[in-house]
Scaffold this active site. Structure first.
Site, PDB file in Angstrom:
ATOM      1  N   GLU A   1      -0.524   5.208  -1.376  1.00  0.00           N
ATOM      2  CA  GLU A   1      -0.798   5.136  -2.816  1.00  0.00           C
ATOM      3  C   GLU A   1      -0.157   6.352  -3.510  1.00  0.00           C
ATOM      4  O   GLU A   1       0.562   6.202  -4.487  1.00  0.00           O
ATOM      5  CB  GLU A   1      -2.318   5.128  -3.032  1.00  0.00           C
ATOM      6  N   HIS A   2      -0.447   7.537  -3.004  1.00  0.00           N
ATOM      7  CA  HIS A   2       0.149   8.780  -3.521  1.00  0.00           C
ATOM      8  C   HIS A   2       0.958   9.425  -2.404  1.00  0.00           C
ATOM      9  O   HIS A   2       0.469   9.551  -1.283  1.00  0.00           O
ATOM     10  CB  HIS A   2      -0.935   9.779  -3.940  1.00  0.00           C
TER      11      HIS A   2
ATOM     12  N   GLN B   1      -7.818  14.705  -2.515  1.00  0.00           N
ATOM     13  CA  GLN B   1      -7.961  13.292  -2.206  1.00  0.00           C
ATOM     14  C   GLN B   1      -9.238  13.039  -1.422  1.00  0.00           C
ATOM     15  O   GLN B   1      -9.960  12.063  -1.657  1.00  0.00           O
ATOM     16  CB  GLN B   1      -6.752  12.796  -1.402  1.00  0.00           C
TER      17      GLN B   1
ATOM     18  N   ASP C   1      -3.019  12.243 -11.791  1.00  0.00           N
ATOM     19  CA  ASP C   1      -4.325  11.594 -11.912  1.00  0.00           C
ATOM     20  C   ASP C   1      -4.851  11.666 -13.338  1.00  0.00           C
ATOM     21  O   ASP C   1      -5.572  10.782 -13.796  1.00  0.00           O
ATOM     22  CB  ASP C   1      -5.350  12.263 -10.981  1.00  0.00           C
TER      23      ASP C   1
ATOM     24  N   HIS D   1      15.640 -36.202 -15.331  1.00  0.00           N
ATOM     25  CA  HIS D   1      16.128 -34.876 -15.723  1.00  0.00           C
ATOM     26  C   HIS D   1      17.570 -34.982 -16.234  1.00  0.00           C
ATOM     27  O   HIS D   1      17.940 -34.349 -17.216  1.00  0.00           O
ATOM     28  CB  HIS D   1      16.067 -33.906 -14.542  1.00  0.00           C
TER      29      HIS D   1
ATOM     30  N   HIS E   1     -12.721  12.217  -2.989  1.00  0.00           N
ATOM     31  CA  HIS E   1     -13.005  10.944  -3.680  1.00  0.00           C
ATOM     32  C   HIS E   1     -14.136  10.172  -3.012  1.00  0.00           C
ATOM     33  O   HIS E   1     -15.011   9.633  -3.690  1.00  0.00           O
ATOM     34  CB  HIS E   1     -11.752  10.057  -3.722  1.00  0.00           C
TER      35      HIS E   1
END
Lengths: 425, 425
Positions: free
Chosen positions: B322-323, B255, B356, B415, B258
């Site tokens: 996220e993960h 990670q 991934d 209505h 990145h």
């Protein structure tokens, strides 16, 4: 209503153009209220509630006694109606529950999705002349089915500091018991940032005026999710020779009474229907309590005569109506050709108002052409679908080369190493 | 990595705080580019492509010859890997197809939802050092399964005016054949407003730098839907005594490589694991091509020692990663306690990099805590679920009183009339 006969396709865009929704001029005012609530919490809520709602509120949260008193005030007839509507809405939304299905994409690689309710959600219900208790059902029921742990409801107090009893009863009926007497931008701000009285939430739902809409946009930019972007309510009706002009006129009027910015479009293959619908509108309009509003909306609305059904569907898919009523003979087969719409009403006995209140479908729908990309509110709106995966030792071996070749090619060696360190162990 | 031992719950907030993402300073620049593309179309695209990518592009759309040439350049090994990944991604996302289920909520009232592909979608694939062909698969495959009619892909050209062959091959593999050599804010603007070369779309997907992120926010305010708000990528690992320190270190590094803004968190119940993981990180780091980036990300990352699994899950649900990797003995039962996460990796042989690239789950996931309210990309992201209802004459009679009582109580007489005019006919 303006009548367009056999417009050419290049003319559609201007005929179907909606009024531009630009909240940017409100931004400054709305931002100021948001900031004040963020900084000063409940004190700011009290100040704005006095200024905008004309009442001093000490305790924002409604007490059990207030709830009981409100429930007493709702007539037995209305309770029965709301219970029936709630049962249908519950049935339709419970059918949207999905059990996780494990997919073995390769031997030893198991993947699935699991729907988990959003922990904290806030429902906003406007005040004003029409107490939208039906919206409480439309938002509260799927929130409960989704298993959202904290569901709060905010609605502005009237001049006596009360909420409409039917709004409170609807909340009770769905199981929501945290109800706050606060409305407008300040309510959206409270749910965004939290105050001593009102908890912050992860997602905000519900309709509102242009200030509330602008506040929801700012909330979204602060990281809080919202149900969908908002615009004026609208209906498109497709009618052929088999349509009853009185039914069509009633459907157009039921949308037109929402507000003078409501939009109403009739698309038809029948030239003679046009005059009959116009005549029926004139007849029905005068007896409506909200006739001035309806007349205002109709003044900005259109009747479009087209050559055939295929052209009608092309035009209607271009428009992407919030509500689409198919009042025609081959309604079912036309329904299969709908690409862009929020909710579709098939045949002569499916008025929009059935879905607005009680058939079971949700009435919180994408307006303003957003039906091209957005769905209406459903159970999906109250859950997150989390993906899970579980690889066995062998499963990882089966996929190792695929992962490492791709990772190295993307220049991400550490991604490949996370596989290799396991395989080589 | 900073180490926090047994922090108290009130301390969690500051430990888990993410860097503030504020794109407001970019707004002016980004708005100017958006406006120019809106006004000047392809001419503006050419100007910005020359300015930002350093190349003059005459024709933005890639030709069939360019596609064939690119496909030739991709190695057989990489093609095989991408085909395997694509097969798994396709299998997982095809299982998300739902057939409409008709619910008869009351006798004579039939309601259902039908998933219809969003007509026009745009996929953005960044350029730069790492060619993200894996993202082409992750977005293109569900778009094709959804039946989106027009799928376009934009990606910035390199200095020679080309796209990476693997990006083009991935597009071919998914069936996308409209590929445009344009990147950055100008690509998002082109997909928002349309130009002579590039069609406007209804929804924009894909990752990007902070300028692209800001452009997508502006596109959303203009009425175009986007996949989700974006932030730096992140992983949280929970590890107990049974975890292999080398595996955990490799996951954290995968990670961290990145970007220096990536976030990495290790939560553990094992004090002795901490030192071992730190040692393994030191050992593995030096051999990584992107070691400077990874070291930068790790400097802002944390290791948190907790008392027991329940506390770990509370903390991890608060973080909403996220993960989330569960490298522990009871990984399966802990997985059932996850409320907030994008994607969960269960057990010692499920590294994030499997998901991934190739296990089948989608890698476009909510970052920055958005997992509290947002799901990752799935087939759902490419469809709208349109509701339909069909009432028979009797069905409308069955629900008539419910609708009219509620409509009159909400002050919406028209209505009620839309039902009454049919019943009284």
């Amino acid at each position: 209503m303006k009548v367009f006969k056999y417009p050419t396709e290049p003319e559609w865009e201007s005929i179907l153009r909606r009024p531009v929704l630009d909240h940017s001029s409100l931004r400054g005012t709305v931002q100021e209220i948001m900031d004040q609530v963020k900084q000063r919490g409940d004190d700011a809520l009290r100040d704005y509630t006095l200024r905008f709602d004309g009442i001093t509120v000490d305790h924002f949260e409604i007490t059990g006694d207030e709830i009981n008193a409100a429930v007493q005030k709702v007539s037995a007839e209305l309770k029965t109606a709301m219970q029936q509507a709630a049962a249908n809405i519950r049935r339709f939304h419970e059918a949207q529950v999905q059990q996780p299905e494990v997919i073995e994409t390769m031997p030893g690689i198991r993947c699935w999705r699991s729907a988990v309710g959003i922990e904290k959600v806030g429902l906003y219900i406007p005040g004003g002349s029409a107490p939208l208790f039906s919206t409480v059902l439309m938002l509260g029921i799927p929130a409960m089915i989704a298993g959202c742990r904290e569901i709060i409801l905010c609605s502005p107090p009237d001049k006596q500091g009360n909420l409409h009893p039917a709004v409170i009863y609807a909340a009770q009926l769905t199981g929501i018991n945290r109800i706050f007497k606060v409305g407008g931008v300040q309510a959206i701000a409270a749910m965004t940032y939290g105050t001593a009285s009102i908890p912050a939430v992860f997602k905000i739902f519900g309709p509102g005026n242009q200030f509330v809409t602008a506040a929801k946009q700012l909330a979204q930019q602060s990281g809080v999710a919202i149900d969908m972007p908002a615009g004026p309510s609208e209906v498109a009706v497709f009618a052929d020779d088999t349509a009853n002009p009185d039914f069509v006129a009633a459907d157009l009027l039921s949308q037109a009474e929402h507000g003078i910015d409501s939009q109403v479009i009739l698309v038809t293959t029948s030239e003679q229907l046009i005059g009959r619908v116009q005549e029926s509108i004139s007849n029905q309009l005068n007896s409506l309590p909200r006739k001035d509003i309806a007349a205002g909306a109709l003044a900005n609305s259109s009747i479009i005569l087209v050559r055939h059904e295929a052209e009608a569907m092309d035009l209607l898919n271009r428009y992407a109506a919030e509500h689409l009523i198919l009042s025609c003979e081959r309604a079912e087969s036309l329904a299969a050709k709908v690409i862009n719409a929020g909710s579709v009403f098939i045949g002569h006995y499916s008025p929009e108002s059935a879905g607005d209140y009680a058939s079971g479908t949700n009435h919180t729908l994408p307006t303003n052409g957003y039906a091209t990309a957005y769905s209406g509110v459903s159970l999906d709106s109250f859950v997150k679908k989390i993906t899970f995966q579980q690889l066995s030792d062998d499963g990882l071996k089966n996929i190792a080369k695929t992962v490492t070749v791709m990772a190295y090619e993307e220049g991400l060696a550490a991604h490949a190493r996370a596989v290799e360190v396991r395989i080589n162990n």
